[in-house]
Scaffold this motif. Structure first.
Motif, PDB file in Angstrom:
ATOM      1  N   TRP A 190       0.832  -1.205   0.000  1.00 19.35           N
ATOM      2  CA  TRP A 190       0.000   0.000   0.000  1.00 19.35           C
ATOM      3  C   TRP A 190       0.870   1.260   0.000  1.00 19.35           C
ATOM      4  O   TRP A 190       0.539   2.252  -0.671  1.00 19.35           O
ATOM      5  N   ALA A 191       1.992   1.213   0.746  1.00 25.01           N
ATOM      6  CA  ALA A 191       2.877   2.378   0.819  1.00 25.01           C
ATOM      7  C   ALA A 191       3.577   2.622  -0.512  1.00 25.01           C
ATOM      8  O   ALA A 191       3.704   3.763  -0.971  1.00 25.01           O
ATOM      9  N   HIS A 192       4.045   1.545  -1.156  1.00 23.28           N
ATOM     10  CA  HIS A 192       4.699   1.690  -2.454  1.00 23.28           C
ATOM     11  C   HIS A 192       3.697   2.127  -3.529  1.00 23.28           C
ATOM     12  O   HIS A 192       4.047   2.884  -4.443  1.00 23.28           O
ATOM     13  N   PRO A 227      -6.043   3.191  -1.123  1.00 22.78           N
ATOM     14  CA  PRO A 227      -5.841   1.802  -0.703  1.00 22.78           C
ATOM     15  C   PRO A 227      -6.242   1.542   0.747  1.00 22.78           C
ATOM     16  O   PRO A 227      -6.046   0.432   1.244  1.00 22.78           O
ATOM     17  N   LEU A 228      -6.779   2.525   1.439  1.00 23.10           N
ATOM     18  CA  LEU A 228      -7.059   2.368   2.864  1.00 23.10           C
ATOM     19  C   LEU A 228      -8.116   1.287   3.099  1.00 23.10           C
ATOM     20  O   LEU A 228      -9.106   1.196   2.372  1.00 23.10           O
ATOM     21  N   VAL A 230     -14.519  -3.951   1.936  1.00 28.88           N
ATOM     22  CA  VAL A 230     -13.773  -2.713   2.151  1.00 28.88           C
ATOM     23  C   VAL A 230     -14.435  -1.562   1.402  1.00 28.88           C
ATOM     24  O   VAL A 230     -14.830  -1.698   0.242  1.00 28.88           O
ATOM     25  N   ASP A 231     -14.544  -0.435   2.078  1.00 30.28           N
ATOM     26  CA  ASP A 231     -15.068   0.771   1.445  1.00 30.28           C
ATOM     27  C   ASP A 231     -14.053   1.288   0.427  1.00 30.28           C
ATOM     28  O   ASP A 231     -12.885   1.493   0.751  1.00 30.28           O
ATOM     29  N   PRO A 272      -9.193   0.937  -6.610  1.00 30.16           N
ATOM     30  CA  PRO A 272      -7.904   0.563  -6.020  1.00 30.16           C
ATOM     31  C   PRO A 272      -7.381  -0.769  -6.540  1.00 30.16           C
ATOM     32  O   PRO A 272      -6.176  -0.921  -6.760  1.00 30.16           O
ATOM     33  N   VAL A 273      -8.282  -1.734  -6.759  1.00 33.09           N
ATOM     34  CA  VAL A 273      -7.847  -3.062  -7.196  1.00 33.09           C
ATOM     35  C   VAL A 273      -7.339  -3.016  -8.636  1.00 33.09           C
ATOM     36  O   VAL A 273      -6.261  -3.541  -8.946  1.00 33.09           O
TER      37      VAL A 273
END
Length: 500
Positions: free
Chosen positions: A34-36, A84-85, A104-105, A138-139
């Motif tokens: 998620w960070a990258h 991505p949260l 996930v929202d 996000p996906v």
């Protein structure tokens, strides 16, 4: 017997495996993915390093660890619908599947989010970031970014196999690269994380150096490939300059500087361009670290307790380099690590047995370096920041051991039937274990580590298109890898009956 160009089958095999990992690994399940991902999105939008901030909290981090992390923490823009949260619902919970992810929202609004990788070297984030920006969720954005990173790794992998391939040796020249490409290396090459390109470029650069120091003259493209792979390695992460220097030093000490100088004299322009590219890449790495890199303390204080702790973690570091997936909570079966070790020991034993005295010396020294690299990195550097070493951190260096052993065998062993049979068996073992590694990760994702072994019938989480297409792709990749090592036999032509 036909073997010409069969290294290409190996490349296709690994392409199949990478594709299955790209899709079969749950979203943001790779280490710090998620960070990258945020770093890549920010860079693709022009946020070179983002905005500095100390407003970063993580209940899982100690005060010492948090002090290290905030040095690289930055705020970056995230487009609408791509946050991505919330995708870490089963992180560090190996018994829980990824079935919670569909709940996930998606958080459709645009946002400014914090990433602890905000000052990491930018080069390898550009292509994945541009690809991720084309996503609509996000996906889909992550899958596009993973695919872009995997493409970079596949090019490096293809160059490695092409550089080390010898027609007359056939399968024997595949053994070293196949054992260097551990399941972890393949998995990381299919994630949005710079560890994958770092590891693959380390292997590719060392392979190019091996090809450039052989007695026979290399094709011109090998010089360009050495420059490209070396540049990727140098620009990948902070330790890139160390890995480049270690690779060059090992090859020069093993084969002597005269071997490389002879090839450079034969192609002075190509050699000169390669040297300039490497020098610029190394210089850019050092410049970036001087401007944005964290403050690093290197020291050997309190050596005895550090050594005691390192000995306890040593088996884990060795196992992780073979393959422990997701957040180090998805291991392979215990027997798989034993089997990989047996295959690697078989390669080293054969190289030590067939090699010359000089070969044996450098094989033993390289083995010692590979075993103690994670220990030294932990004692001298990582522990001062409150962290420990992971197997992926040292794999760019330790992967040179099977490559070196494979090169010794290719140089010293003839293309006998016995050697060919051993090589085919070794590559077949690698193919099976690559499949087992993918299954272990898929099993943890589909039903959790305590779920049924046969998860295909009732999975709690499935990748796009379900599990079966990607399972078939893994089996196809394993089969193609075995086919690459197996010689293709062509029936002899019948005698001509035409009158002369």
């Amino acid at each position: 017997m036909v073997t010409r160009g069969r290294w290409r089958l190996a490349v296709v095999a690994y392409a199949c495996l990478m594709a299955a990992w790209v899709v079969g690994n749950p979203p943001f399940a790779a280490p710090d993915e998620w960070a990258h991902y945020l770093r890549a999105l920010g860079l693709a939008q022009g946020a070179w390093v983002g905005e500095p901030t100390r407003d970063y909290e993580d209940a899982n981090l100690s005060e010492q660890q948090l002090g290290w992390v905030v040095q690289a923490t930055r705020v970056v823009p995230v487009p609408e619908g791509l946050s991505p949260l919330g995708f870490g619902c089963n992180t560090f919970r190996p018994e829980q599947s990824a079935g919670c992810l569909p709940d996930v929202d998606a958080r459709p609004e645009a946002a400014r989010l914090t990433t602890p990788t905000g000052t990491y070297p930018p080069a390898l984030y550009v292509l994945p970031g541009l690809a991720a920006l084309r996503g609509t969720s996000p996906v889909s954005a992550l899958l596009a970014g993973r695919a872009a990173s995997a493409l970079v790794c596949l090019v490096l992998l293809a160059g490695m196999f092409a550089a080390l391939w010898r027609e007359e040796q056939g399968a024997l020249s595949l053994v070293g690269p196949a054992l260097a490409l551990t399941p972890l290396a393949v998995a990381l090459s299919a994630t949005l994380n710079t560890s994958g390109p770092e590891i693959l470029s380390g292997m590719a650069f060392f392979a190019a150096l091996l090809r450039l120091t052989r007695a026979e003259s290399p094709p011109r493209w090998v010089w360009g490939f050495a420059a490209g792979a070396g540049a990727v390695l140098a620009l990948s992460r902070s330790m890139g300059t160390v890995w480049v220097a270690a690779d060059v030093l090992l090859v020069l000490l093993w084969r002597g500087p005269g071997a490389l100088l002879a090839q450079a004299r034969a192609r002075p322009v190509a050699a000169g361009v390669t040297a300039v590219v490497l020098a610029l890449s190394l210089g850019l790495n050092r410049l970036w670290e001087a401007l944005y890199g964290p403050r690093v303390h290197v020291g050997f204080e309190r050596l005895r307790p550090a050594w005691k702790q390192a000995r306890l973690w040593w088996p884990d570091w060795l196992r992780e380099q073979v393959g422990v997936f997701q957040y180090l909570d998805a291991p392979m079966p215990a027997w798989a690590y034993v089997a990989w070790t047996v295959l690697l020991v078989g390669l080293l034993g054969a190289a030590l047995g067939w090699g010359r005295a000089r070969d044996r010396v450098w094989l033993v020294l390289t083995l010692a370096g590979a075993l103690f690299a994670p220990v030294l990195l932990y004692i001298a550097l990582i522990r001062h920041n409150g962290w420990t070493v992971q197997g992926r951190h040292v794999l760019p260096l330790t992967a040179v051991l099977p490559l070196l052993a494979g090169e010794v065998l290719v140089s010293r062993v003839g293309a006998s039937a016995r050697a060919r049979a051993w090589a085919i068996a070794t590559v077949a073992g690698v193919a099976v274990l690559q499949g087992v590694a993918w299954w272990a990760n898929a099993h943890r994702s589909a039903v959790g580590t305590l779920g049924p072994v046969w998860f295909w019938s009732a999975p709690e989480w499935s990748p796009p298109l379900g599990w079966w297409p990607w399972t078939v792709l893994v089996l196809a990749g394993a089969g193609l890898l075995v086919s690459a090592a197996s010689p293709a036999w062509r029936a002899p032509r019948p005698p001509s009956t035409a009158r002369r």
